[in-house]
Design a protein around this motif. Structure first.
Motif, PDB file in Angstrom:
ATOM      1  N   GLU A  12     -10.044  -2.940   7.219  1.00 30.15           N
ATOM      2  CA  GLU A  12     -10.903  -3.132   8.183  1.00 30.15           C
ATOM      3  C   GLU A  12     -11.377  -1.921   9.053  1.00 30.15           C
ATOM      4  O   GLU A  12     -12.426  -1.786   9.185  1.00 30.15           O
ATOM      5  CB  GLU A  12     -10.348  -4.136   9.242  1.00 30.15           C
ATOM      6  CG  GLU A  12     -10.289  -5.433   8.677  1.00 30.15           C
ATOM      7  CD  GLU A  12     -11.530  -6.220   8.227  1.00 30.15           C
ATOM      8  OE1 GLU A  12     -12.486  -6.318   8.905  1.00 30.15           O
ATOM      9  OE2 GLU A  12     -11.085  -7.081   7.305  1.00 30.15           O
ATOM     10  N   LEU A  13     -10.484  -1.108   9.210  1.00 29.22           N
ATOM     11  CA  LEU A  13     -10.490   0.180   9.920  1.00 29.22           C
ATOM     12  C   LEU A  13     -10.685   1.548   8.846  1.00 29.22           C
ATOM     13  O   LEU A  13     -10.932   2.438   9.447  1.00 29.22           O
ATOM     14  CB  LEU A  13      -9.207   0.458  10.933  1.00 29.22           C
ATOM     15  CG  LEU A  13      -8.971  -0.471  11.818  1.00 29.22           C
ATOM     16  CD1 LEU A  13      -7.893  -0.038  12.725  1.00 29.22           C
ATOM     17  CD2 LEU A  13     -10.244  -0.986  12.550  1.00 29.22           C
ATOM     18  N   LYS A  14     -10.781   1.101   7.878  1.00 34.68           N
ATOM     19  CA  LYS A  14     -10.941   2.230   6.603  1.00 34.68           C
ATOM     20  C   LYS A  14     -10.054   3.305   6.861  1.00 34.68           C
ATOM     21  O   LYS A  14     -10.528   4.439   6.661  1.00 34.68           O
ATOM     22  CB  LYS A  14     -12.577   2.781   6.708  1.00 34.68           C
ATOM     23  CG  LYS A  14     -13.566   1.679   6.924  1.00 34.68           C
ATOM     24  CD  LYS A  14     -13.524   0.624   5.650  1.00 34.68           C
ATOM     25  CE  LYS A  14     -14.875  -0.248   5.641  1.00 34.68           C
ATOM     26  NZ  LYS A  14     -14.562  -1.060   4.578  1.00 34.68           N
ATOM     27  N   ALA A  15      -8.908   2.963   7.010  1.00 33.63           N
ATOM     28  CA  ALA A  15      -7.641   4.097   6.996  1.00 33.63           C
ATOM     29  C   ALA A  15      -7.673   4.750   5.766  1.00 33.63           C
ATOM     30  O   ALA A  15      -7.592   3.913   4.824  1.00 33.63           O
ATOM     31  CB  ALA A  15      -6.411   3.697   7.778  1.00 33.63           C
ATOM     32  N   ASN A  16      -6.949   6.106   5.456  1.00 36.87           N
ATOM     33  CA  ASN A  16      -6.599   6.645   4.213  1.00 36.87           C
ATOM     34  C   ASN A  16      -7.882   6.594   3.192  1.00 36.87           C
ATOM     35  O   ASN A  16      -7.419   6.475   2.240  1.00 36.87           O
ATOM     36  CB  ASN A  16      -5.512   6.028   3.534  1.00 36.87           C
ATOM     37  CG  ASN A  16      -4.171   6.175   4.716  1.00 36.87           C
ATOM     38  OD1 ASN A  16      -4.328   7.031   5.594  1.00 36.87           O
ATOM     39  ND2 ASN A  16      -3.233   5.473   4.569  1.00 36.87           N
ATOM     40  N   ARG A  17      -9.073   6.500   3.695  1.00 40.77           N
ATOM     41  CA  ARG A  17     -10.347   6.696   2.845  1.00 40.77           C
ATOM     42  C   ARG A  17     -10.279   7.837   1.902  1.00 40.77           C
ATOM     43  O   ARG A  17     -10.247   8.948   2.644  1.00 40.77           O
ATOM     44  CB  ARG A  17     -11.555   6.413   3.579  1.00 40.77           C
ATOM     45  CG  ARG A  17     -12.674   6.383   2.634  1.00 40.77           C
ATOM     46  CD  ARG A  17     -14.042   6.309   3.202  1.00 40.77           C
ATOM     47  NE  ARG A  17     -15.000   6.764   2.443  1.00 40.77           N
ATOM     48  CZ  ARG A  17     -16.294   7.195   2.753  1.00 40.77           C
ATOM     49  NH1 ARG A  17     -16.507   7.316   4.126  1.00 40.77           N
ATOM     50  NH2 ARG A  17     -17.218   7.468   1.927  1.00 40.77           N
ATOM     51  N   VAL A  18     -10.429   7.990   0.602  1.00 40.52           N
ATOM     52  CA  VAL A  18     -10.430   9.093  -0.224  1.00 40.52           C
ATOM     53  C   VAL A  18     -12.049   9.341  -0.484  1.00 40.52           C
ATOM     54  O   VAL A  18     -12.782   8.534  -0.839  1.00 40.52           O
ATOM     55  CB  VAL A  18      -9.742   8.882  -1.684  1.00 40.52           C
ATOM     56  CG1 VAL A  18      -9.696  10.109  -2.599  1.00 40.52           C
ATOM     57  CG2 VAL A  18      -8.377   8.534  -1.373  1.00 40.52           C
ATOM     58  N   TYR A  50       0.699  -1.300   0.058  1.00 39.24           N
ATOM     59  CA  TYR A  50      -0.123   0.076  -0.134  1.00 39.24           C
ATOM     60  C   TYR A  50       1.005   1.244   0.114  1.00 39.24           C
ATOM     61  O   TYR A  50       2.076   1.318   0.390  1.00 39.24           O
ATOM     62  CB  TYR A  50      -1.016   0.024   1.209  1.00 39.24           C
ATOM     63  CG  TYR A  50      -2.075  -0.986   0.977  1.00 39.24           C
ATOM     64  CD1 TYR A  50      -3.290  -0.776   0.504  1.00 39.24           C
ATOM     65  CD2 TYR A  50      -1.929  -2.283   1.987  1.00 39.24           C
ATOM     66  CE1 TYR A  50      -4.185  -1.773   0.353  1.00 39.24           C
ATOM     67  CE2 TYR A  50      -3.049  -3.065   1.979  1.00 39.24           C
ATOM     68  CZ  TYR A  50      -4.012  -2.917   1.112  1.00 39.24           C
ATOM     69  OH  TYR A  50      -5.093  -3.838   1.014  1.00 39.24           O
ATOM     70  N   ASN A  51       0.285   2.551  -0.258  1.00 37.74           N
ATOM     71  CA  ASN A  51       1.051   3.726  -0.411  1.00 37.74           C
ATOM     72  C   ASN A  51       1.316   4.133   0.955  1.00 37.74           C
ATOM     73  O   ASN A  51       2.338   4.961   0.860  1.00 37.74           O
ATOM     74  CB  ASN A  51       0.313   4.843  -1.170  1.00 37.74           C
ATOM     75  CG  ASN A  51      -0.071   4.268  -2.459  1.00 37.74           C
ATOM     76  OD1 ASN A  51       0.925   3.681  -3.323  1.00 37.74           O
ATOM     77  ND2 ASN A  51      -1.041   4.484  -3.140  1.00 37.74           N
ATOM     78  N   CYS A  52       0.596   3.478   2.038  1.00 35.21           N
ATOM     79  CA  CYS A  52       1.078   4.078   3.513  1.00 35.21           C
ATOM     80  C   CYS A  52       2.256   3.715   3.746  1.00 35.21           C
ATOM     81  O   CYS A  52       2.937   3.954   4.812  1.00 35.21           O
ATOM     82  CB  CYS A  52      -0.106   3.865   4.296  1.00 35.21           C
ATOM     83  SG  CYS A  52      -0.459   1.963   4.463  1.00 35.21           S
ATOM     84  N   SER A  53       2.808   2.695   3.114  1.00 34.73           N
ATOM     85  CA  SER A  53       4.314   1.995   3.672  1.00 34.73           C
ATOM     86  C   SER A  53       5.302   2.806   2.654  1.00 34.73           C
ATOM     87  O   SER A  53       5.237   2.852   1.396  1.00 34.73           O
ATOM     88  CB  SER A  53       4.098   0.668   3.316  1.00 34.73           C
ATOM     89  OG  SER A  53       5.669   0.167   3.382  1.00 34.73           O
ATOM     90  N   ILE A 110      -9.639   8.021   9.999  1.00 30.25           N
ATOM     91  CA  ILE A 110      -8.288   7.472  10.488  1.00 30.25           C
ATOM     92  C   ILE A 110      -7.395   7.584   9.213  1.00 30.25           C
ATOM     93  O   ILE A 110      -7.528   7.235   8.091  1.00 30.25           O
ATOM     94  CB  ILE A 110      -8.240   5.683  10.708  1.00 30.25           C
ATOM     95  CG1 ILE A 110      -9.302   5.639  11.987  1.00 30.25           C
ATOM     96  CG2 ILE A 110      -6.926   5.608  11.108  1.00 30.25           C
ATOM     97  CD1 ILE A 110      -9.524   4.206  12.338  1.00 30.25           C
ATOM     98  N   LYS A 111      -6.242   8.274   9.401  1.00 29.49           N
ATOM     99  CA  LYS A 111      -5.087   8.259   8.636  1.00 29.49           C
ATOM    100  C   LYS A 111      -3.889   7.578   8.975  1.00 29.49           C
ATOM    101  O   LYS A 111      -3.645   7.894  10.238  1.00 29.49           O
ATOM    102  CB  LYS A 111      -5.007   9.919   8.151  1.00 29.49           C
ATOM    103  CG  LYS A 111      -6.037  10.317   7.399  1.00 29.49           C
ATOM    104  CD  LYS A 111      -5.745  11.683   6.928  1.00 29.49           C
ATOM    105  CE  LYS A 111      -7.166  12.383   6.214  1.00 29.49           C
ATOM    106  NZ  LYS A 111      -7.092  13.847   6.064  1.00 29.49           N
ATOM    107  N   TYR A 112      -3.150   6.907   8.339  1.00 28.32           N
ATOM    108  CA  TYR A 112      -2.406   5.949   8.562  1.00 28.32           C
ATOM    109  C   TYR A 112      -0.937   6.050   7.770  1.00 28.32           C
ATOM    110  O   TYR A 112      -0.964   6.007   6.706  1.00 28.32           O
ATOM    111  CB  TYR A 112      -2.582   4.653   8.546  1.00 28.32           C
ATOM    112  CG  TYR A 112      -1.633   3.693   8.891  1.00 28.32           C
ATOM    113  CD1 TYR A 112      -0.911   3.336  10.081  1.00 28.32           C
ATOM    114  CD2 TYR A 112      -1.522   2.368   7.634  1.00 28.32           C
ATOM    115  CE1 TYR A 112       0.022   2.180  10.187  1.00 28.32           C
ATOM    116  CE2 TYR A 112      -0.591   1.532   7.707  1.00 28.32           C
ATOM    117  CZ  TYR A 112       0.089   1.317   9.138  1.00 28.32           C
ATOM    118  OH  TYR A 112       1.113   0.421   9.222  1.00 28.32           O
TER     119      TYR A 112
END
Length: 619
Positions: free
Chosen positions: A235-241, A126-129, A304-306
């Protein structure tokens, strides 16, 4: 012959096109000479290439013969990774971190494994990594944190306790097995994980964890934590656009009313050209500047943003502290399922207005001018400034080292430190303070070296032309310089320009990034391409005796007495005439010896024997 670049591109395209595809038949790539030679090219100029493992070998001991033998060992199943040599390096908190130094042969195979696995798993990440990934860095992670601050109320600083030492081998193999089914590749990974380490020449078995210093280790760490990223995103819907519809619904009605009025007036101005309309447009534009674009009461749908860099994660919550505590407990439970533990001491929940630490920067939030949203402020921690000053002071206190060496070293420290922190808000005062400190430390170094006062040293250096005004662009500074021949090495006190963290380029597609292979021995007409052509034609069997396996390549065109240019230009001919031979046949071709002097004496002896009858008859 394998085209390594095209093969890696092909693996990545397949993995991206088919997310559920499991790859087999990868082993043939890894054991090929081309693959291992490219792997060596990728790492041979690394700083650690001259660091010895337990076999005491370094980069200077690597040649085509060693790579060829390594390929044969892998092919025959005789290859066995050796234990790493464990050393300890200091950490920022005063503790030490264990580092495993592998043998040079194991490093080549590890790089080959990385080249095999990376294109496949990069299609899933994912782009969050951001950690240890192409086109991503600590700065791109900070950029995503900075752009995610708006609307944040609480932040979770998540720290995984002893992450690299705690990764369970079985669970890691399961994660690798989601994409890889080649049993030989999986077995090789398992051998590396269980190779163990030597500390004070005592062997220790490894039952969990990845040795820090392993070339492919960071990739394995990202593969294992991918399931954690997946949990947060899915699951936690982090970084939803937010969708276009959601974006429109959040707009401020007052702002939109003026915006619509301006659109109609500009359209009318285009038709009529009435000057009075221009005044009205200017008035409305001034009024619009003081109105927020988004309604204060309508929040972004993403709660949530991660962002994660290796094992350091920052989770930004747009909600209450109770909601942040629920998220913390959820990620703690998920990590526990993975066999990991969230550090109770280092994991904190912090309000947006307070300072948090992430990747060496200090971050806190400030309300924007219009009161809608929060902007991130990045600053340099005081202890980081103190630490770099201590390093420069310690180096400059060693007055017996050569001046040029000191200049190069302190320049590298200053330049690297400033380049890392150039994305802080207003870092120039800190940079200038550090440059002044470095200037005086170097001045004290020269004074001690010359056994003189500072004033006397400055007078001598100025007279000798080693202290004067140096210009860099439009900036001028009075600094020291040394001359090595005609080249001047200047004390680097020009700090880099301030960077804009949010201006860094966004997400990029993964691409193959291989260094061009430097042909070994090509100046003497013995290029790697020549060797591969001959081996490929022979198909593993000696071209002379047709019985024994190939171990040498014989170059039939003499090269010893040719000029440099002639040797280079005739290499293309060698590719068609060189023969793949066994050791016995190759020795026979060279008259029983590969030594030029002995071979020459053997030829002369033969000539003398042929002349003996005539010599005798003459007598």
């Amino acid at each position: 012959m394998i085209n390594v670049t095209k093969e890696i591109e092909h693996l990545h395209k397949l993995a991206k096109r088919e997310p559920g595809k499991r790859f087999n038949h990868l082993w043939d790539n890894l054991i090929s000479m081309e693959w291992l030679t490219q792997a060596w090219e990728q790492i041979r100029n690394n700083k650690g290439s001259q660091t010895v493992g337990i076999d005491q070998m370094t980069a200077v001991d690597v040649d085509l013969e060693l790579i060829s033998k390594l390929a044969e060992e892998l092919k025959d199943g005789r290859y066995q990774p050796k234990p790493v040599r464990r050393v300890y390096i200091p950490k920022a908190n005063g503790k030490t971190r264990p580092l495993g130094i592998a043998t040079i042969k194991d490093r080549i195979v590890q790089q080959g494994l990385k080249m095999l696995l990376e294109p496949i798993f990069e299609a899933d990440f994912y782009n969050c990594s951001h950690g240890f990934r192409q086109g991503r860095s600590a700065h791109t992670a900070l950029r995503d944190v900075s752009s995610s601050y708006s609307g944040t109320t609480w932040l979770i600083e998540a720290d995984i306790e002893s992450y690299y030492d705690s990764i369970p081998h079985g669970e890691l193999m399961e994660e690798v097995g989601r994409r890889i089914t080649d049993e030989k590749v999986l077995h090789l990974i398992k051998l590396f994980l269980q190779a163990g380490y030597l500390e004070d020449w005592h062997y220790h078995q490894t039952y969990s964890g990845i040795p820090q210093g392993n070339i492919v280790g960071p990739l394995w760490a990202n593969i294992f934590l991918h399931q954690f990223d997946e949990y947060l995103v899915k699951e936690l819907k982090a970084n939803r656009v937010q969708t276009s519809k959601e974006q429109v619904s959040r707009r401020n009605p007052e702002y939109m009313k003026i915006d619509t009025r301006l659109y109609k007036l500009r359209k009318k101005l285009k038709k009529t050209g009435d000057r009075e309309i221009i005044k009205e447009i200017e008035r409305l534009e001034r009024e619009r500047k003081n109105i927020p674009y988004y309604d204060k009461n309508k929040r972004h749908p993403c709660k949530i943003k991660y962002v994660r860099y290796a094992d350091d994660a920052l989770i930004l919550i747009a909600g209450t502290r109770e909601e942040a505590e629920i998220v913390r407990d959820q990620i703690k439970e998920k990590l526990s399922e993975m066999g990991l533990r969230l550090s109770e001491e280092k994991t904190k929940i912090t309000h947006w207005s307070q300072k948090v630490r992430f990747l060496g920067y200090q971050i806190h939030g400030e309300l924007r001018d219009k009161g809608v949203g929060i902007r991130a402020v990045l600053s340099i921690p005081h202890e980081k400034v103190r630490k770099v000053k201590d390093t420069i002071e310690r180096i400059c206190s060693i007055y017996h080292i050569p001046e040029v060496d000191l200049l190069v070293q302190v320049n590298a420290i200053y330049r690297g430190w400033c380049n890392y922190y150039r994305y802080a808000n207003n870092p120039q005062p800190v940079f200038n303070e550090l440059s002044r400190f470095m200037w005086w430390q170097y001045a004290h170094f020269l004074a001690r070296k010359q056994k003189s006062s500072i004033a006397g040293m400055i007078k001598r250096e100025r007279k000798a032309g080693r202290l004067g005004v140096t210009q860099r662009g439009n900036r001028k500074r009075n600094t020291f310089r040394m001359f090595v021949g005609k080249k001047a090495i200047v004390l680097e006190i020009f700090p880099p320009q301030t960077g804009q963290i949010r201006a860094l380029p966004g997400k990029q597609d993964w691409k193959v990034d291989l260094k061009p292979v430097t042909p070994m021995n090509w100046p003497s007409g013995r290029s790697f391409a020549t060797r591969l052509e001959a081996l490929d034609r022979a198909n593993g069997v000696c071209e002379k005796c047709k019985e024994r396996p190939v171990s040498h390549v014989h170059h039939t065109i003499p090269m010893r007495k040719k000029s440099f240019l002639a040797r280079v230009s005739s290499d293309s001919d060698q590719r068609y005439t060189a023969r793949a031979l066994c050791s016995a046949c190759h020795l026979e071709e060279h008259g029983g010896s590969f030594n030029p002097k002995r071979q020459q004496s053997s030829v002369n002896a033969g000539c003398a024997q042929k002349c003996l009858p005539s010599v005798g008859s003459a007598g």
